[in-house]
Design a protein around this motif. Sequence first.
Motif, PDB file in Angstrom:
ATOM      1  N   SER A  41       0.836  -1.198   0.000  1.00 13.86           N
ATOM      2  CA  SER A  41       0.000   0.000   0.000  1.00 13.86           C
ATOM      3  C   SER A  41       0.872   1.249   0.000  1.00 13.86           C
ATOM      4  O   SER A  41       1.996   1.250   0.513  1.00 13.86           O
TER       5      SER A  41
ATOM      6  N   ALA B 159      -4.676  -0.334   8.098  1.00 19.87           N
ATOM      7  CA  ALA B 159      -5.348  -0.852   6.916  1.00 19.87           C
ATOM      8  C   ALA B 159      -6.784  -1.199   7.239  1.00 19.87           C
ATOM      9  O   ALA B 159      -7.098  -1.642   8.349  1.00 19.87           O
TER      10      ALA B 159
ATOM     11  N   PRO C 185      -6.043  -1.306  -1.196  1.00 20.57           N
ATOM     12  CA  PRO C 185      -4.791  -0.552  -1.054  1.00 20.57           C
ATOM     13  C   PRO C 185      -3.558  -1.277  -1.576  1.00 20.57           C
ATOM     14  O   PRO C 185      -2.549  -0.634  -1.891  1.00 20.57           O
TER      15      PRO C 185
END
Length: 267
Positions: A126, A234, A240
């Motif tokens: 990500s 997250a 992501p």
Amino acid sequence: MIRITLAGCTGWVGKALVAAIAAAPDLELVAGVSRKAAGRDLGEAAGLPANGLPVFAGLADALFVPSDVVIDYTKPDSVKANVLGAIAGSRHVVVGASGMTAEDYAEIDAAAREAGVGVLAAGNFSITATLLRRFAREAVRYVPDVEIIDYASPSKPDTPSGTGRELAETLAAERMAATSKPVAELGGVRETRGGAIGAPHPVQVHSLRMPGFVLSCEAVFGLPDERLVIRHDAGTSAAPYVGGTLLAARRVAEKAGLRRGLDSLMT
């Protein structure tokens, strides 16, 4: 067109990658690897319309299908063998699975250099997790005292997470010695100080595994009378990780050998 074999095609990130690769004009998915979905249509196995592509039980069989890049989002017990097998098959490799040690990565680097292929591994693909690593590397130049707290769900099979391990190894290689008392000199229950990761100045990593977390990682820096915390959280979607993984697939062939972290592609 970059042809991709996807190991872990029915996993959390793998399913999202199947859809994303299909939508990318410069990428072509040619085969998948999944023990539980072997023999099925890859599209259907990923919860999408059938696409006529095969799913194999192991990477060795999947490598009989011509491809350029292997993306691995499998499990800690299979990722190293998969990566070395892909290198032996002259494939470039993008590694999104966790569980490997610094020694494992050194072995992979040597194999990739000898084979003339590129490997790009990241504990987290990500963008914001990549920025955590970049900002922490900047901070550790000035603040040597740093420890990492790694959070994940109770079902995560490895500890620490790839994000936490990669961050610790990076900071341990770049920081000065900490001012905290060495763990070996402590009394009481030494395990409460976490696990020491990296060299030459290991970083203590503390892993929490409990409901309510998907994946979070924070680097805690301390100076007299002040503290800095850099944290990544997250959510429940795999979105992501998709963009960074595809960026890696597009650029992994640029350099032979191993590169660690998505920030290795950032200018």
